[in-house]
Design an enzyme around this catalytic site. Structure first.
Site, PDB file in Angstrom:
ATOM      1  N   TRP A 103       1.368   0.868  -2.504  1.00 38.26           N
ATOM      2  CA  TRP A 103       2.673   0.491  -1.918  1.00 38.26           C
ATOM      3  C   TRP A 103       3.610  -0.043  -2.972  1.00 38.26           C
ATOM      4  CZ3 TRP A 103       2.862   3.270   2.050  1.00 38.26           C
ATOM      5  CH2 TRP A 103       1.763   3.428   2.895  1.00 38.26           C
ATOM      6  N   ASP A 172       6.982  -7.319  -0.170  1.00 37.77           N
ATOM      7  CA  ASP A 172       6.532  -6.467   0.922  1.00 37.77           C
ATOM      8  C   ASP A 172       5.362  -7.223   1.551  1.00 37.77           C
ATOM      9  OD1 ASP A 172       5.368  -4.606   2.569  1.00 37.77           O
ATOM     10  OD2 ASP A 172       5.159  -3.040   1.034  1.00 37.77           O
ATOM     11  N   LYS A 196       1.393  -3.574  11.402  1.00 43.89           N
ATOM     12  CA  LYS A 196       0.116  -4.096  10.924  1.00 43.89           C
ATOM     13  C   LYS A 196      -0.198  -5.404  11.642  1.00 43.89           C
ATOM     14  CE  LYS A 196       0.302  -0.780   7.795  1.00 43.89           C
ATOM     15  NZ  LYS A 196       1.062  -0.651   6.582  1.00 43.89           N
TER      16      LYS A 196
END
Ligand SMILES: *Cc1c(COP(=O)(O)O)cnc(C)c1O
Length: 361
Positions: A103, A172, A196
């Site tokens: 990511w 993030d 999530k």
């Protein structure tokens, strides 16, 4: 609710049962409106209350003061990879990134595509992203310092955040927001795809400090500017109203049923200690993240062979333990134990792991 499995999926992921039940109860008639929350105007009092409640709960849970704005956007965390550099670059100043896996790597790629001056100031690529770099060099004159707080695929997590004095920290937090307490002060912006640890897919939470909004270039397209969402309270156009509603219910659950972040953090630590304790006590399974960098949210491990991993996943599923397959880019197994996973789920997983190891070890 015996038909509900323990769902270890990485995202979209398990939601609290009481939240799903509340959604079910109010689905056809939201608070006497005679309509579903999905059917009401995003400019109605009903939805306005939903939105304000979700914002207020986010601010309370994370201890955000009035300098922070809470925005609900679309496009996932992946959209933020491009919006962050687009909105928050500052002239020629370098954009600093820490690369801790997929990511982060994608975030870096999106900044480079825009021709920005990107610096990777720390990376764990040398050991296959199995750890969080210990010291992160901080250049107070950079435009920002970007990190990925929890690496969903590799199962690593920052235990302590860097503490810059001036350069804004950007994170993030898709897979660990609301999982523990932290000091928001050094953060200029935090983003998280909800699916999530915060709610269903379709909404992205963005927390932005007001001084960051002054950086947004006037010439950007309207829908790509943080200022548009901030000025219109995420109601410039139709927001993902149902996803915001469910996220609000998850936050209500966190505050009112789980006792807030302090208690949630304690439970998450207990769950993580249980499973890592088991991993360290035997040598059939092998945890892939270095111990000091282990994630409390995503526990990654390997078995002695890929055939055994395949059998493990199949038999786990038959035993009501789903979603344990590792990310397709790294293989192996991964147990995602987000907020909604009760300690009983972790205990059931460990019992199954012991049993499988005794039969196959
Ligand atoms: C899942 C994930 C993403 C991607 O999220 P999308 O909402 O699918 O764009 C980005 N970062 C992290 C840390 C993730 O876990």
């Amino acid at each position: 609710m015996s038909y509900r499995i323990f769902n270890f999926n990485p995202g979209p992921a398990m939601l609290p049962l009481s939240v799903l039940k509340q959604v079910q109860e109010e689905l056809l008639d939201y608070k006497g409106s005679g309509m579903s929350i999905m059917e009401v105007s995003h400019r109605s009092k009903w939805f306005e209350d939903v939105l304000q409640d979700a914002i207020a709960r986010t601010k309370r849970l994370l201890g955000l003061d009035d300098r922070f704005r809470v925005l609900f956007m679309q496009g996932g965390a992946s959209m933020q990879f491009c919006l962050v550099p687009m909105n928050l670059a500052l002239g020629d100043k370098p954009l600093d990134y820490v690369d801790t896996g997929t990511w982060s790597t994608k975030a870096i790629k999106e900044a480079k595509i825009q021709g920005k001056k990107v610096r990777v100031v720390a990376s764990s690529e040398d050991r296959e992203y199995t750890y969080i770099p210990e010291s992160i060099p901080i250049d107070e004159d950079a435009a920002f310092l970007h990190i990925t707080s929890n690496n969903t695929i590799r199962g690593t997590q920052f235990r302590e955040f860097p503490r810059p004095k001036k350069v804004p920290l950007i994170s993030d937090m898709s897979s660990d927001i609301f999982s523990r307490r932290f000091d928001p002060a050094p953060f200029g912006l935090i983003y998280a795809g909800a699916q999530k640890n915060a709610g269903p897919a379709g909404v992205t939470l963005v927390i932005v400090r007001e001084d960051m909004l002054e950086r947004v270039p006037a010439g950007l397209p309207t829908m790509l500017k943080y200022t548009t969402y901030a000025e219109k309270n995420s109601l410039y156009n139709t927001p993902p109203s149902f996803a915001i509603y469910v996220t609000g219910l998850v936050l209500r659950w966190l505050e009112e049923e789980m006792g807030g972040l302090e208690h949630m953090e304690k439970t998450n630590r207990e769950k993580a200690e249980l499973i890592y304790g088991y991993l360290d006590s035997q040598d059939f399974y092998r945890g892939t993240a270095e111990p000091a960098s282990r994630s409390w949210m995503n526990v990654t491990f390997r078995l002695p062979s890929e055939e055994l991993e395949k059998a493990f996943l199949e038999q786990a599923q038959q035993n009501g333990l789903g979603g344990l397959k590792g990310h397709r880019s790294v293989g192996g197994c991964r147990a995602s134990i987000y907020n909604a996973m009760p300690i009983e789920g972790v205990q059931a997983l460990i019992e199954f792991m012991k049993d499988f190891a005794s039969k196959n070890g």
